[in-house]
Design a protein around this motif. Structure first.
Motif, PDB file in Angstrom:
ATOM      1  N   GLY A 133      51.923  28.704 -17.343  1.00 27.47           N
ATOM      2  CA  GLY A 133      51.108  28.494 -16.149  1.00 27.47           C
ATOM      3  C   GLY A 133      51.397  27.140 -15.537  1.00 27.47           C
ATOM      4  O   GLY A 133      52.321  26.436 -15.944  1.00 27.47           O
ATOM      5  N   ILE A 134      50.598  26.770 -14.555  1.00 29.80           N
ATOM      6  CA  ILE A 134      50.768  25.489 -13.874  1.00 29.80           C
ATOM      7  C   ILE A 134      49.843  24.466 -14.523  1.00 29.80           C
ATOM      8  O   ILE A 134      48.636  24.672 -14.633  1.00 29.80           O
ATOM      9  N   TYR A 135      50.432  23.341 -14.936  1.00 28.58           N
ATOM     10  CA  TYR A 135      49.702  22.231 -15.532  1.00 28.58           C
ATOM     11  C   TYR A 135      49.756  21.054 -14.561  1.00 28.58           C
ATOM     12  O   TYR A 135      50.778  20.839 -13.906  1.00 28.58           O
ATOM     13  N   SER A 136      48.668  20.305 -14.461  1.00 28.24           N
ATOM     14  CA  SER A 136      48.635  19.131 -13.598  1.00 28.24           C
ATOM     15  C   SER A 136      48.331  17.897 -14.430  1.00 28.24           C
ATOM     16  O   SER A 136      47.391  17.897 -15.229  1.00 28.24           O
ATOM     17  N   LEU A 137      49.125  16.862 -14.231  1.00 28.54           N
ATOM     18  CA  LEU A 137      48.865  15.564 -14.838  1.00 28.54           C
ATOM     19  C   LEU A 137      48.200  14.705 -13.772  1.00 28.54           C
ATOM     20  O   LEU A 137      48.732  14.568 -12.668  1.00 28.54           O
ATOM     21  N   ILE A 138      47.041  14.145 -14.079  1.00 28.60           N
ATOM     22  CA  ILE A 138      46.344  13.254 -13.159  1.00 28.60           C
ATOM     23  C   ILE A 138      46.587  11.830 -13.639  1.00 28.60           C
ATOM     24  O   ILE A 138      46.228  11.481 -14.764  1.00 28.60           O
ATOM     25  N   ILE A 139      47.206  11.025 -12.782  1.00 25.77           N
ATOM     26  CA  ILE A 139      47.565   9.656 -13.134  1.00 25.77           C
ATOM     27  C   ILE A 139      46.781   8.708 -12.238  1.00 25.77           C
ATOM     28  O   ILE A 139      46.776   8.867 -11.007  1.00 25.77           O
ATOM     29  N   ASP A 140      46.093   7.763 -12.863  1.00 25.28           N
ATOM     30  CA  ASP A 140      45.366   6.756 -12.101  1.00 25.28           C
ATOM     31  C   ASP A 140      45.159   5.506 -12.947  1.00 25.28           C
ATOM     32  O   ASP A 140      45.759   5.376 -14.013  1.00 25.28           O
ATOM     33  N   GLU A 141      44.293   4.616 -12.476  1.00 28.18           N
ATOM     34  CA  GLU A 141      44.002   3.403 -13.227  1.00 28.18           C
ATOM     35  C   GLU A 141      43.054   3.713 -14.383  1.00 28.18           C
ATOM     36  O   GLU A 141      42.246   4.629 -14.309  1.00 28.18           O
ATOM     37  N   ASN A 142      43.165   2.909 -15.415  1.00 22.68           N
ATOM     38  CA  ASN A 142      42.224   2.968 -16.521  1.00 22.68           C
ATOM     39  C   ASN A 142      41.041   2.093 -16.131  1.00 22.68           C
ATOM     40  O   ASN A 142      41.198   0.894 -15.924  1.00 22.68           O
ATOM     41  N   ASP A 143      39.854   2.688 -16.006  1.00 25.41           N
ATOM     42  CA  ASP A 143      38.677   1.934 -15.580  1.00 25.41           C
ATOM     43  C   ASP A 143      38.380   0.755 -16.499  1.00 25.41           C
ATOM     44  O   ASP A 143      37.808  -0.235 -16.076  1.00 25.41           O
ATOM     45  N   ARG A 144      38.763   0.860 -17.749  1.00 25.40           N
ATOM     46  CA  ARG A 144      38.514  -0.214 -18.712  1.00 25.40           C
ATOM     47  C   ARG A 144      39.721  -1.142 -18.861  1.00 25.40           C
ATOM     48  O   ARG A 144      39.682  -2.063 -19.652  1.00 25.40           O
ATOM     49  N   GLY A 145      40.789  -0.870 -18.122  1.00 22.50           N
ATOM     50  CA  GLY A 145      42.037  -1.594 -18.322  1.00 22.50           C
ATOM     51  C   GLY A 145      42.341  -2.661 -17.297  1.00 22.50           C
ATOM     52  O   GLY A 145      43.445  -3.181 -17.273  1.00 22.50           O
ATOM     53  N   GLY A 146      41.426  -2.992 -16.408  1.00 28.56           N
ATOM     54  CA  GLY A 146      41.699  -4.039 -15.443  1.00 28.56           C
ATOM     55  C   GLY A 146      41.435  -3.614 -14.019  1.00 28.56           C
ATOM     56  O   GLY A 146      40.716  -2.665 -13.748  1.00 28.56           O
ATOM     57  N   GLU A 147      42.060  -4.348 -13.114  1.00 26.85           N
ATOM     58  CA  GLU A 147      41.861  -4.167 -11.682  1.00 26.85           C
ATOM     59  C   GLU A 147      42.644  -2.961 -11.147  1.00 26.85           C
ATOM     60  O   GLU A 147      43.634  -2.555 -11.737  1.00 26.85           O
TER      61      GLU A 147
END
Length: 160
Positions: A133-147
């Motif tokens: 099937g179709i898999y999606s990777l969501i990439i963003d900032e780590n809320d606990r990892g900085g600005e």
């Protein structure tokens, strides 16, 4: 004479429409490599609204013989969605790298074909794929990892 101008106008309209669709029919991040990070920081108009979901909204990297790599530009506070279709593969390995050693990035989650989610992860993951099937990777900032962070990063994918 009116017919002549009408034919010319119609030809121009068709020509510009064809050019528009040929530029926009692909949706890989490589189409947007001309976007310069320095231009964005200085506020030059790149033609993309700052609140846009991603460039483009869904990135689909080319995967050849189970391997793929793609360079992506991400705005601060933006979630990038990367879709893959790992048919007949059972393991997904993904890794994020950036020239900026302080880049605040991680794979927030994987959206499975049934829309269930798994995560969060770090910059690398190995995940057993339960089905095709179709898999999606969501990439963003780590809320606990900085600005919040903006810039280019590379996503490497390997399927086994």
């Amino acid at each position: 004479m009116k017919i002549k101008y009408g034919i010319i106008a119609l030809a121009l309209l068709i020509g510009s429409s064809c050019n528009f669709f040929s530029k926009n029919e692909k949706n890989t991040a490589r189409d947007y490599d001309y976007i310069n990070e320095e231009d964005l920081e200085q506020g030059y108009n790149t033609g993309f609204p700052e609140d846009m979901g991603s460039i483009p909204e869904i990135v689909r990297p080319d995967i050849i013989e189970g391997k793929g790599s793609i360079d992506i530009y991400k705005y601060a506070d933006q979630k990038v969605k990367v879709e893959i279709e790992p048919f007949h593969y059972t393991t997904l390995t993904a890794r994020i790298t950036s020239a900026d050693p302080d880049a605040n990035l991680h794979i927030a989650e994987i959206v499975l074909p049934d829309n269930a989610t798994v995560g969060p992860f770090g910059r690398e993951l190995t995940y057993e794929l339960p089905r095709d099937g179709i898999y999606s990777l969501i990439i963003d900032e780590n809320d606990r990892g900085g600005e919040p962070w903006s810039g280019y990063f590379t996503l490497d994918i390997e399927l086994k």
